[in-house]
Design a protein around this motif. Structure first.
Motif, PDB file in Angstrom:
ATOM      1  N   VAL A 137       1.013  -1.396  -0.326  1.00 47.29           N
ATOM      2  CA  VAL A 137      -0.404   0.144   0.224  1.00 47.29           C
ATOM      3  C   VAL A 137       0.718   1.304  -0.039  1.00 47.29           C
ATOM      4  CG1 VAL A 137      -1.700   1.241   1.263  1.00 47.29           C
ATOM      5  CG2 VAL A 137      -1.691  -1.272   1.388  1.00 47.29           C
ATOM      6  N   HIS A 138       0.499   2.196  -0.677  1.00 49.08           N
ATOM      7  CA  HIS A 138       1.410   3.471  -1.773  1.00 49.08           C
ATOM      8  C   HIS A 138       0.459   4.298  -0.676  1.00 49.08           C
ATOM      9  CE1 HIS A 138       4.483   0.562  -3.312  1.00 49.08           C
ATOM     10  NE2 HIS A 138       2.927   0.540  -4.327  1.00 49.08           N
ATOM     11  N   GLU A 139       0.598   5.297   0.478  1.00 44.86           N
ATOM     12  CA  GLU A 139      -0.081   6.497   0.975  1.00 44.86           C
ATOM     13  C   GLU A 139       0.859   7.063   1.554  1.00 44.86           C
ATOM     14  OE1 GLU A 139      -2.772   6.126   4.703  1.00 44.86           O
ATOM     15  OE2 GLU A 139      -3.980   5.341   2.733  1.00 44.86           O
ATOM     16  N   HIS A 163       5.040   3.532   2.001  1.00 43.34           N
ATOM     17  CA  HIS A 163       5.028   2.225   1.496  1.00 43.34           C
ATOM     18  C   HIS A 163       4.680   1.351   2.852  1.00 43.34           C
ATOM     19  CE1 HIS A 163       6.527   3.911  -1.639  1.00 43.34           C
ATOM     20  NE2 HIS A 163       7.299   4.756  -0.566  1.00 43.34           N
ATOM     21  N   TYR A 164       3.613  -0.020   2.414  1.00 48.67           N
ATOM     22  CA  TYR A 164       2.891  -0.356   4.065  1.00 48.67           C
ATOM     23  C   TYR A 164       3.163  -2.048   3.135  1.00 48.67           C
ATOM     24  CZ  TYR A 164       1.693   3.750   6.303  1.00 48.67           C
ATOM     25  OH  TYR A 164       1.824   4.983   6.931  1.00 48.67           O
ATOM     26  N   LEU A 165       3.569  -3.432   3.752  1.00 51.88           N
ATOM     27  CA  LEU A 165       2.459  -5.168   3.552  1.00 51.88           C
ATOM     28  C   LEU A 165       1.169  -4.591   4.662  1.00 51.88           C
ATOM     29  CD1 LEU A 165       3.452  -7.533   2.519  1.00 51.88           C
ATOM     30  CD2 LEU A 165       4.380  -7.956   4.179  1.00 51.88           C
ATOM     31  N   ALA A 166       0.276  -5.062   3.564  1.00 46.48           N
ATOM     32  CA  ALA A 166      -0.627  -4.566   4.587  1.00 46.48           C
ATOM     33  C   ALA A 166      -1.061  -6.569   4.606  1.00 46.48           C
ATOM     34  CB  ALA A 166      -1.954  -4.377   3.169  1.00 46.48           C
ATOM     35  N   TYR A 167      -2.319  -7.076   5.985  1.00 47.45           N
ATOM     36  CA  TYR A 167      -1.957  -8.137   6.287  1.00 47.45           C
ATOM     37  C   TYR A 167      -3.417  -8.083   7.301  1.00 47.45           C
ATOM     38  CZ  TYR A 167       0.368  -7.242  10.194  1.00 47.45           C
ATOM     39  OH  TYR A 167       0.814  -6.380  12.051  1.00 47.45           O
ATOM     40  N   GLU A 168      -3.464  -9.176   7.826  1.00 43.25           N
ATOM     41  CA  GLU A 168      -4.906  -9.741   8.853  1.00 43.25           C
ATOM     42  C   GLU A 168      -3.772 -10.477   9.612  1.00 43.25           C
ATOM     43  OE1 GLU A 168      -8.116 -11.379   7.287  1.00 43.25           O
ATOM     44  OE2 GLU A 168      -9.170  -9.533   5.722  1.00 43.25           O
ATOM     45  N   LEU A 176       7.033  -1.034   5.505  1.00 41.72           N
ATOM     46  CA  LEU A 176       8.695  -1.097   4.345  1.00 41.72           C
ATOM     47  C   LEU A 176       8.792   0.571   3.881  1.00 41.72           C
ATOM     48  CD1 LEU A 176       6.693  -4.274   2.915  1.00 41.72           C
ATOM     49  CD2 LEU A 176       8.338  -3.865   4.993  1.00 41.72           C
ATOM     50  N   THR A 177       8.546   1.205   4.806  1.00 39.23           N
ATOM     51  CA  THR A 177       8.906   2.717   4.201  1.00 39.23           C
ATOM     52  C   THR A 177      10.564   2.958   3.911  1.00 39.23           C
ATOM     53  OG1 THR A 177       7.469   4.032   4.631  1.00 39.23           O
ATOM     54  CG2 THR A 177       9.233   4.931   4.173  1.00 39.23           C
ATOM     55  N   ASN A 178      11.294   2.706   5.318  1.00 41.77           N
ATOM     56  CA  ASN A 178      13.222   2.480   5.220  1.00 41.77           C
ATOM     57  C   ASN A 178      13.627   1.345   4.313  1.00 41.77           C
ATOM     58  OD1 ASN A 178      12.870   4.532   6.797  1.00 41.77           O
ATOM     59  ND2 ASN A 178      12.775   3.240   8.935  1.00 41.77           N
ATOM     60  N   ALA A 179      12.508   0.417   4.126  1.00 41.26           N
ATOM     61  CA  ALA A 179      13.061  -0.644   2.913  1.00 41.26           C
ATOM     62  C   ALA A 179      12.853  -0.558   1.664  1.00 41.26           C
ATOM     63  CB  ALA A 179      12.941  -1.941   3.494  1.00 41.26           C
ATOM     64  N   PHE A 180      12.007   0.737   1.108  1.00 40.78           N
ATOM     65  CA  PHE A 180      11.473   0.864   0.143  1.00 40.78           C
ATOM     66  C   PHE A 180      11.973   1.173  -0.813  1.00 40.78           C
ATOM     67  CE2 PHE A 180       8.588   1.811  -3.605  1.00 40.78           C
ATOM     68  CZ  PHE A 180       7.352   0.564  -3.598  1.00 40.78           C
ATOM     69  N   PRO A 181      12.749   0.674  -1.949  1.00 37.16           N
ATOM     70  CA  PRO A 181      13.850   1.261  -3.028  1.00 37.16           C
ATOM     71  C   PRO A 181      13.094   2.571  -3.336  1.00 37.16           C
ATOM     72  CG  PRO A 181      12.095  -0.344  -4.151  1.00 37.16           C
ATOM     73  CD  PRO A 181      12.112  -0.277  -2.722  1.00 37.16           C
ATOM     74  N   GLU A 182      14.203   3.533  -3.421  1.00 36.15           N
ATOM     75  CA  GLU A 182      13.873   5.125  -4.338  1.00 36.15           C
ATOM     76  C   GLU A 182      13.690   4.845  -5.689  1.00 36.15           C
ATOM     77  OE1 GLU A 182      16.469   8.034  -2.620  1.00 36.15           O
ATOM     78  OE2 GLU A 182      16.884   7.381  -0.899  1.00 36.15           O
ATOM     79  N   ASP A 183      14.438   3.942  -6.135  1.00 38.58           N
ATOM     80  CA  ASP A 183      14.602   3.640  -7.561  1.00 38.58           C
ATOM     81  C   ASP A 183      14.549   2.393  -7.688  1.00 38.58           C
ATOM     82  OD1 ASP A 183      15.061   3.962 -10.256  1.00 38.58           O
ATOM     83  OD2 ASP A 183      17.024   4.002 -10.578  1.00 38.58           O
TER      84      ASP A 183
END
Length: 66
Positions: free
Chosen positions: A29-31, A35-40, A51-58
């Motif tokens: 999810v991008h908001e 950036h997040y990993l959605a789960y239940e 996951l923002t810190n692990a998300f690739p800039e490029d």
């Protein structure tokens, strides 16, 4: 189902060590520039793992995966 977790909730395996997730995955999810990993969780409540810190800039540099 419920369990005592003392603030630590494990949602699965270490995603960096064993699998790549596409940045276009339906559970990513991008908001608001985050950036997040959605789960239940076990009770069925919708949750998000940031996951923002692990998300690739490029995205091309990481081949569209994290």
């Amino acid at each position: 189902m419920s369990f005592d977790h003392n603030g630590l909730i494990v949602i699965g395996e270490n995603i960096n060590a064993t699998r790549k997730l596409s940045v276009r995955n339906k559970n990513i999810v991008h908001e608001d520039d985050r950036h997040y990993l959605a789960y239940e969780d076990l009770s069925g409540t919708a949750r998000r793992l940031d996951l923002t810190n692990a998300f690739p800039e490029d995205w091309e540099e990481k081949k569209g995966a994290l």
